[in-house]
Scaffold this motif. Structure first.
Motif, PDB file in Angstrom:
ATOM      1  N   MET A 165      -5.620 -13.565   1.635  1.00 24.51           N
ATOM      2  CA  MET A 165      -4.346 -13.289   2.302  1.00 24.51           C
ATOM      3  C   MET A 165      -4.325 -11.890   2.888  1.00 24.51           C
ATOM      4  O   MET A 165      -3.821 -11.684   3.995  1.00 24.51           O
ATOM      5  CB  MET A 165      -3.176 -13.463   1.325  1.00 24.51           C
ATOM      6  N   ALA A 166      -4.860 -10.923   2.160  1.00 28.95           N
ATOM      7  CA  ALA A 166      -4.880  -9.550   2.657  1.00 28.95           C
ATOM      8  C   ALA A 166      -5.668  -9.461   3.959  1.00 28.95           C
ATOM      9  O   ALA A 166      -5.232  -8.815   4.918  1.00 28.95           O
ATOM     10  CB  ALA A 166      -5.472  -8.612   1.609  1.00 28.95           C
ATOM     11  N   VAL A 167      -6.802 -10.154   4.014  1.00 30.95           N
ATOM     12  CA  VAL A 167      -7.646 -10.099   5.212  1.00 30.95           C
ATOM     13  C   VAL A 167      -6.984 -10.840   6.374  1.00 30.95           C
ATOM     14  O   VAL A 167      -6.881 -10.307   7.476  1.00 30.95           O
ATOM     15  CB  VAL A 167      -9.051 -10.670   4.917  1.00 30.95           C
ATOM     16  N   THR A 168      -6.547 -12.068   6.148  1.00 29.45           N
ATOM     17  CA  THR A 168      -6.020 -12.875   7.257  1.00 29.45           C
ATOM     18  C   THR A 168      -4.645 -12.415   7.731  1.00 29.45           C
ATOM     19  O   THR A 168      -4.304 -12.596   8.904  1.00 29.45           O
ATOM     20  CB  THR A 168      -5.947 -14.374   6.893  1.00 29.45           C
ATOM     21  N   LEU A 169      -3.855 -11.849   6.839  1.00 28.56           N
ATOM     22  CA  LEU A 169      -2.509 -11.408   7.225  1.00 28.56           C
ATOM     23  C   LEU A 169      -2.441  -9.914   7.526  1.00 28.56           C
ATOM     24  O   LEU A 169      -1.358  -9.402   7.815  1.00 28.56           O
ATOM     25  CB  LEU A 169      -1.510 -11.752   6.107  1.00 28.56           C
ATOM     26  N   ASP A 170      -3.574  -9.249   7.416  1.00 27.21           N
ATOM     27  CA  ASP A 170      -3.650  -7.812   7.640  1.00 27.21           C
ATOM     28  C   ASP A 170      -2.656  -7.065   6.750  1.00 27.21           C
ATOM     29  O   ASP A 170      -1.867  -6.236   7.215  1.00 27.21           O
ATOM     30  CB  ASP A 170      -3.430  -7.476   9.124  1.00 27.21           C
ATOM     31  N   LYS A 171      -2.712  -7.370   5.470  1.00 23.79           N
ATOM     32  CA  LYS A 171      -1.857  -6.750   4.460  1.00 23.79           C
ATOM     33  C   LYS A 171      -2.729  -5.959   3.497  1.00 23.79           C
ATOM     34  O   LYS A 171      -3.937  -6.178   3.401  1.00 23.79           O
ATOM     35  CB  LYS A 171      -1.098  -7.827   3.658  1.00 23.79           C
ATOM     36  N   THR A 172      -2.099  -5.074   2.751  1.00 29.91           N
ATOM     37  CA  THR A 172      -2.828  -4.396   1.683  1.00 29.91           C
ATOM     38  C   THR A 172      -2.960  -5.376   0.513  1.00 29.91           C
ATOM     39  O   THR A 172      -2.253  -6.404   0.458  1.00 29.91           O
ATOM     40  CB  THR A 172      -2.079  -3.140   1.197  1.00 29.91           C
ATOM     41  N   LEU A 173      -3.839  -5.057  -0.418  1.00 30.79           N
ATOM     42  CA  LEU A 173      -3.980  -5.920  -1.598  1.00 30.79           C
ATOM     43  C   LEU A 173      -2.678  -5.979  -2.390  1.00 30.79           C
ATOM     44  O   LEU A 173      -2.311  -7.032  -2.912  1.00 30.79           O
ATOM     45  CB  LEU A 173      -5.133  -5.443  -2.478  1.00 30.79           C
ATOM     46  N   ALA A 174      -1.957  -4.872  -2.447  1.00 34.35           N
ATOM     47  CA  ALA A 174      -0.676  -4.854  -3.160  1.00 34.35           C
ATOM     48  C   ALA A 174       0.346  -5.769  -2.475  1.00 34.35           C
ATOM     49  O   ALA A 174       1.070  -6.522  -3.151  1.00 34.35           O
ATOM     50  CB  ALA A 174      -0.142  -3.428  -3.250  1.00 34.35           C
ATOM     51  N   GLU A 175       0.398  -5.713  -1.157  1.00 35.33           N
ATOM     52  CA  GLU A 175       1.329  -6.570  -0.422  1.00 35.33           C
ATOM     53  C   GLU A 175       0.969  -8.042  -0.588  1.00 35.33           C
ATOM     54  O   GLU A 175       1.845  -8.897  -0.783  1.00 35.33           O
ATOM     55  CB  GLU A 175       1.332  -6.201   1.065  1.00 35.33           C
ATOM     56  N   ALA A 176      -0.317  -8.350  -0.519  1.00 35.24           N
ATOM     57  CA  ALA A 176      -0.759  -9.732  -0.701  1.00 35.24           C
ATOM     58  C   ALA A 176      -0.486 -10.212  -2.123  1.00 35.24           C
ATOM     59  O   ALA A 176      -0.113 -11.376  -2.331  1.00 35.24           O
ATOM     60  CB  ALA A 176      -2.246  -9.851  -0.368  1.00 35.24           C
ATOM     61  N   THR A 177      -0.630  -9.328  -3.092  1.00 31.46           N
ATOM     62  CA  THR A 177      -0.331  -9.687  -4.488  1.00 31.46           C
ATOM     63  C   THR A 177       1.143 -10.043  -4.632  1.00 31.46           C
ATOM     64  O   THR A 177       1.486 -11.022  -5.302  1.00 31.46           O
ATOM     65  CB  THR A 177      -0.704  -8.531  -5.433  1.00 31.46           C
ATOM     66  N   LEU A 178       2.010  -9.284  -3.998  1.00 30.78           N
ATOM     67  CA  LEU A 178       3.451  -9.590  -4.047  1.00 30.78           C
ATOM     68  C   LEU A 178       3.745 -10.948  -3.420  1.00 30.78           C
ATOM     69  O   LEU A 178       4.641 -11.661  -3.879  1.00 30.78           O
ATOM     70  CB  LEU A 178       4.257  -8.492  -3.363  1.00 30.78           C
ATOM     71  N   LEU A 179       3.016 -11.304  -2.384  1.00 30.46           N
ATOM     72  CA  LEU A 179       3.221 -12.617  -1.757  1.00 30.46           C
ATOM     73  C   LEU A 179       2.789 -13.750  -2.678  1.00 30.46           C
ATOM     74  O   LEU A 179       3.334 -14.857  -2.614  1.00 30.46           O
ATOM     75  CB  LEU A 179       2.439 -12.699  -0.444  1.00 30.46           C
ATOM     76  N   ALA A 180       1.802 -13.509  -3.528  1.00 31.35           N
ATOM     77  CA  ALA A 180       1.260 -14.553  -4.390  1.00 31.35           C
ATOM     78  C   ALA A 180       2.002 -14.702  -5.720  1.00 31.35           C
ATOM     79  O   ALA A 180       1.967 -15.768  -6.326  1.00 31.35           O
ATOM     80  CB  ALA A 180      -0.218 -14.286  -4.660  1.00 31.35           C
ATOM     81  N   THR A 181       2.684 -13.659  -6.177  1.00 34.10           N
ATOM     82  CA  THR A 181       3.287 -13.695  -7.513  1.00 34.10           C
ATOM     83  C   THR A 181       4.326 -14.802  -7.731  1.00 34.10           C
ATOM     84  O   THR A 181       4.436 -15.281  -8.861  1.00 34.10           O
ATOM     85  CB  THR A 181       3.896 -12.334  -7.898  1.00 34.10           C
ATOM     86  N   PRO A 182       5.081 -15.240  -6.729  1.00 35.21           N
ATOM     87  CA  PRO A 182       6.033 -16.322  -6.999  1.00 35.21           C
ATOM     88  C   PRO A 182       5.368 -17.637  -7.463  1.00 35.21           C
ATOM     89  O   PRO A 182       6.020 -18.489  -8.050  1.00 35.21           O
ATOM     90  CB  PRO A 182       6.744 -16.533  -5.661  1.00 35.21           C
TER      91      PRO A 182
END
Length: 181
Positions: A133-150
């Protein structure tokens, strides 16, 4: 050998069938699907090598264009989507879950299978998924982690279900749980 091929194909089909179950959408809009339960079960029931092979067979069918992913998705395009990391994590997850069940014999199977499903099917799958997600959405690992936590609560429930189903299968048909044979 023939039995292994049949079980690998059967569990690839199980993952596909679990994709047909309608997603449960959480109150904040995050859909939970059942396919990761199938990935967990591949490892806990088939073991590391056979479980990973079943998932790889499933992914091959998806890559060939069959609409087997939740929501009827398939084709090479899904391997360029934000979920690519989770797809890459599927065989890793099944392998790790199976390896834990194969190597840990001192605990009851329900405990070992639940732990294997959680470590493989949550921890390792999320590592791959978050990086994807971080690579494809151009997010940081922290931002991608927040997207996955739900998704964590649903996946934790699936890990418990995988452990219970694996244990129940072992009681009903011990020879069917290849991770313990």
């Amino acid at each position: 050998m023939e039995r292994n091929v049949v079980m690998i194909a059967l569990f690839a089909a199980l993952i596909a069938v679990l994709g047909l179950i309608p997603a449960i959408t959480l109150g904040f809009g995050v859909p939970i699907t059942a396919q990761s339960l199938g990935v967990m079960m591949c490892g806990t029931v088939l073991g590391a090598r056979r479980g990973a092979l079943a998932v790889l067979l499933f992914l091959l069918l998806v890559a060939l264009g069959l609409p087997l992913l939740a929501g009827g998705r398939g084709g090479l395009g899904v391997f360029a989507s934000p979920t690519v990391g989770f797809l890459v994590g599927f065989p890793v997850s099944a392998f790790v879950a199976g390896l834990i069940v194969e190597k840990t014999r001192s605990l009851p199977l329900v405990v070992t299978a639940t732990a294997g499903a959680a470590i493989g099917g949550i921890f390792f799958m999320y590592i791959c998924g978050i990086v994807g997600m971080a690579v494809t959405l151009d997010k940081t690992l922290a931002e991608a982690t927040l997207l996955a936590t739900p998704f964590l609560p649903g996946d934790a429930i699936k890990a418990v279900i995988a452990g219970m189903l694996t244990s129940a299968l072992a009681r009903a048909r011990p020879a069917s749980v290849l991770s313990r044979s």
